[in-house]
Design an enzyme around this catalytic site. Structure first.
Site, PDB file in Angstrom:
ATOM      1  N   TRP A   8       0.820  -1.220   0.000  1.00 61.43           N
ATOM      2  CA  TRP A   8       0.000   0.000   0.000  1.00 61.43           C
ATOM      3  C   TRP A   8       0.856   1.273   0.000  1.00 61.43           C
ATOM      4  CZ3 TRP A   8      -4.916   1.865  -0.213  1.00 61.43           C
ATOM      5  CH2 TRP A   8      -5.092   3.188   0.235  1.00 61.43           C
ATOM      6  N   ASN A  42       0.130   5.744  -0.020  1.00 58.84           N
ATOM      7  CA  ASN A  42      -0.677   6.934  -0.287  1.00 58.84           C
ATOM      8  C   ASN A  42       0.205   8.163  -0.432  1.00 58.84           C
ATOM      9  OD1 ASN A  42      -1.311   6.111   2.698  1.00 58.84           O
ATOM     10  ND2 ASN A  42      -1.910   8.230   2.735  1.00 58.84           N
ATOM     11  N   ASP A  43      -0.008   9.230   0.286  1.00 56.12           N
ATOM     12  CA  ASP A  43       0.597  10.534  -0.029  1.00 56.12           C
ATOM     13  C   ASP A  43       2.099  10.523  -0.327  1.00 56.12           C
ATOM     14  OD1 ASP A  43      -1.805  10.826   1.307  1.00 56.12           O
ATOM     15  OD2 ASP A  43      -1.054  12.215   2.800  1.00 56.12           O
ATOM     16  N   TRP A  75      -4.430   0.307   3.717  1.00 55.80           N
ATOM     17  CA  TRP A  75      -3.811   1.236   4.672  1.00 55.80           C
ATOM     18  C   TRP A  75      -3.617   0.572   6.038  1.00 55.80           C
ATOM     19  CZ3 TRP A  75      -4.626   3.775   9.287  1.00 55.80           C
ATOM     20  CH2 TRP A  75      -3.945   4.982   9.482  1.00 55.80           C
ATOM     21  N   PHE A  77       3.021   9.701   9.850  1.00 52.67           N
ATOM     22  CA  PHE A  77       2.097  10.283   8.867  1.00 52.67           C
ATOM     23  C   PHE A  77       2.850  11.257   7.956  1.00 52.67           C
ATOM     24  CE2 PHE A  77      -2.598   9.840  10.401  1.00 52.67           C
ATOM     25  CZ  PHE A  77      -2.476   8.468  10.373  1.00 52.67           C
ATOM     26  N   ARG A 126      -2.033  17.895  11.441  1.00 55.67           N
ATOM     27  CA  ARG A 126      -1.012  17.077  10.779  1.00 55.67           C
ATOM     28  C   ARG A 126      -0.474  17.628   9.454  1.00 55.67           C
ATOM     29  NH1 ARG A 126      -5.905  14.078  10.541  1.00 55.67           N
ATOM     30  NH2 ARG A 126      -6.796  13.983   8.437  1.00 55.67           N
ATOM     31  N   ASP A 127       0.476  16.885   8.911  1.00 55.14           N
ATOM     32  CA  ASP A 127       1.060  17.062   7.575  1.00 55.14           C
ATOM     33  C   ASP A 127       1.892  18.334   7.447  1.00 55.14           C
ATOM     34  OD1 ASP A 127      -0.541  14.827   7.254  1.00 55.14           O
ATOM     35  OD2 ASP A 127      -2.108  15.891   6.141  1.00 55.14           O
ATOM     36  N   GLU A 160      -6.031  18.824   4.662  1.00 57.65           N
ATOM     37  CA  GLU A 160      -4.846  17.985   4.831  1.00 57.65           C
ATOM     38  C   GLU A 160      -3.723  18.489   3.909  1.00 57.65           C
ATOM     39  OE1 GLU A 160      -6.687  13.673   5.973  1.00 57.65           O
ATOM     40  OE2 GLU A 160      -6.601  14.044   3.839  1.00 57.65           O
ATOM     41  N   TRP A 203      -9.625   8.783  -1.689  1.00 58.02           N
ATOM     42  CA  TRP A 203      -9.974   7.989  -0.500  1.00 58.02           C
ATOM     43  C   TRP A 203     -11.326   7.284  -0.636  1.00 58.02           C
ATOM     44  CZ3 TRP A 203      -6.592   6.093   2.513  1.00 58.02           C
ATOM     45  CH2 TRP A 203      -5.420   6.794   2.824  1.00 58.02           C
TER      46      TRP A 203
END
Ligand code: FRU
Length: 492
Positions: free
Chosen positions: A40, A42-43, A67, A99, A173-174, A225, A307
């Site tokens: 998996w 993602n970002d 995820w 994250f 976050r991020d 995000e 998502w």
């Protein structure tokens, strides 16, 4: 060495090559886009350029194709096209999962992690504590840092983590960090619920809150995000671009990336209008941010999924790919600023660049077609395969919008949002238009009017879409270059 042993080694080498070949040859496997060998993703995280090498890190769960506890995967490239996946960079620890976040090159060693002659790479990321989340607290997302002295291969987490504690927000976050030269300090922009917050620091360890932005601005259909704050000079004027991903609440449902333009004075961002704008009007470009340490040139990379269905797409060994890296710009149209995105040079992949041979022709995906449209009117380009599946893209004059129709482009039963027609408003006002289409085994990217309107969609046909034809008055429509592209998984 015995003859038998020799044979065994030769056989093993052969098997390994075969396995490597199969690995990037599965159905739907993108051939000109980065995807992880297995598992998996993602970002994109920690995008950074250093020593002639482009580094991408990414949200990664090595143990599954869905995820889970997030790690940072890592891959490197010399040309932003051919990628070599490296070992895992950051593992979860007692503070939580790793994250999304960013990386800076601390060239004056403000952090003290390096020396005068050895420059550290510093990663700033969110630690998500699953135990805290489960207990129902509001204190489970905090920001941590780590440094690497060998260009991202080995990482040392800072003993004083976390460096920015949550004020008691579930979504906090991020962090995206950049150097604000005017005031010799680092600026962190991070997502906080449905806003972003700005922090500053002289050493990447001690952070002070500066301001917030977002209440009553832009789209609020979901949580904000993965922000990014980037300066541009447009017609001699400094303009700041604030990118904010949002999920759900995007134009095609689920995830998407909006942006704001305005001023930033080292403390506060002030938007110069009240428009809601999207970087990409397709369904599958999320959490994209820019590479750091690139000087004036800004390169954007997004996660090519949504998502809504990212965990259900019918790939087997891996899940998700990144977009083609894009040169990011800002342009004034009328009274407002708009982003432009155009693919980075794909020359290293182009095996044959054919001029137009009429509007019908067989090609092997992946390929790229550049169209010149002297007088824009309604048109449709249909990409199809021998199973009768087709992907339609084009322009609808009545709606003044480009579109992608993936309703008949293959498998879609895994999610009922998937089979849809997506529209993107045209931003350019000229009669003349242009269109670049990049078609890979399971994705299409459309860049119209020099990247003022962009769309990215994934799709899952039984066989690659190797035929194309157009429905339009051929005078209106002129493919100027058709490039068959080589797979990036074969050495350059
Ligand atoms: C965006 C996101 C981020 C978060 C990460 C977790 O897609 O939800 O906000 O850091 O993914 O994997």
């Amino acid at each position: 060495m015995s003859k038998r042993m020799h044979c065994t080694i030769a056989l093993l080498a052969c098997l390994m090559t075969l396995q490597a070949q199969n690995l990037y040859n599965e159905p739907y496997r993108p051939q000109v886009h980065f995807s992880p060998a297995t598992s998996w993703m993602n970002d994109p995280n920690g995008l950074v350029y250093i020593d002639n090498t482009w580094h991408i890190f990414f949200q990664y769960f090595p143990d599954s194709t869905i995820w889970g506890p997030m790690h940072w995967g890592h891959a490197v490239s010399r040309d932003l096209l051919h990628w070599k996946q490296k070992g895992i960079a950051l593992y979860p620890d007692s503070l939580g999962y790793i994250f999304s976040g960013s990386i800076v090159i601390d060239s004056t060693n403000t952090s003290g992690f390096g020396t005068k002659t050895k420059i550290p790479m510093v990663a700033i990321f969110t630690q998500h504590d699953p135990a805290g989340e489960k207990e129902g607290t509001d204190f489970f997302q905090n920001q941590s840092i780590a440094y690497s002295m060998d260009n991202g291969t080995h990482w040392q987490k800072y003993a004083g983590n976390p460096v920015v504690k949550t004020p008691g927000l579930k979504d906090f976050r991020d962090p995206k960090v950049s150097w604000y030269a005017g005031q010799k300090k680092w600026i962190m922009v991070l997502a906080a619920g449905e806003r972003v917050m700005f922090y500053s620091s002289g050493n990447l360890k001690d952070w002070k809150k500066e301001s917030e932005f977002g209440t009553g601005m832009g789209a609020h259909g979901g949580v904000w995000e993965c922000p990014d704050l980037i300066p541009f000079v447009v017609d001699g004027k400094k303009v700041w671009l604030l990118i904010v991903s949002i999920n759900p609440g995007a134009p095609q449902g689920g995830s998407g990336t909006q942006y704001f333009t305005g001023d930033f004075d080292g403390h506060q961002f002030k938007s110069n209008d009240t428009l809601t704008r999207w970087m990409d009007y397709g369904a599958d470009n999320y959490a994209g941010v820019s590479f750091s340490n690139t000087g004036k040139e800004k390169i954007f990379l997004g996660w090519m999924s949504n998502w809504l269905y990212a965990a259900k797409v019918p790939t087997v060994q891996w899940r998700s790919a990144m977009t083609i890296p894009r040169i990011l710009g800002l342009k004034k149209i009328g009274l407002h600023y708009f982003t432009t995105m155009e693919p980075v040079s794909m020359k290293p992949l182009s095996t044959s660049a054919k001029p137009s041979q009429g509007n019908k022709m067989k090609l092997q995906s992946p390929y790229r077609i550049d169209f010149n449209i002297p007088d824009l009117h309604t048109f449709t380009i249909i990409y199809s395969n021998s199973s009768g599946q087709e992907l339609r893209i084009g322009f609808d004059e009545n709606k003044n919008a480009f579109f992608i129709d993936r309703t008949k482009a293959g498998k879609s039963d895994f999610d009922n949002h998937f089979a849809a027609v997506h529209y993107a408003p045209r931003i350019a006002k000229s009669k003349k238009s242009s269109l670049t289409v990049i078609l890979d085994n399971s994705s299409v990217e459309l860049f119209a009017d020099g990247g003022l309107t962009c769309m990215t969609d994934i799709f899952f046909p039984e066989q690659p879409l190797n035929k194309w034809r157009t429905e339009a008055n051929s005078n209106l429509f002129n493919p100027i270059q058709i490039s068959q592209l080589k797979s990036i998984w074969i050495s350059p």
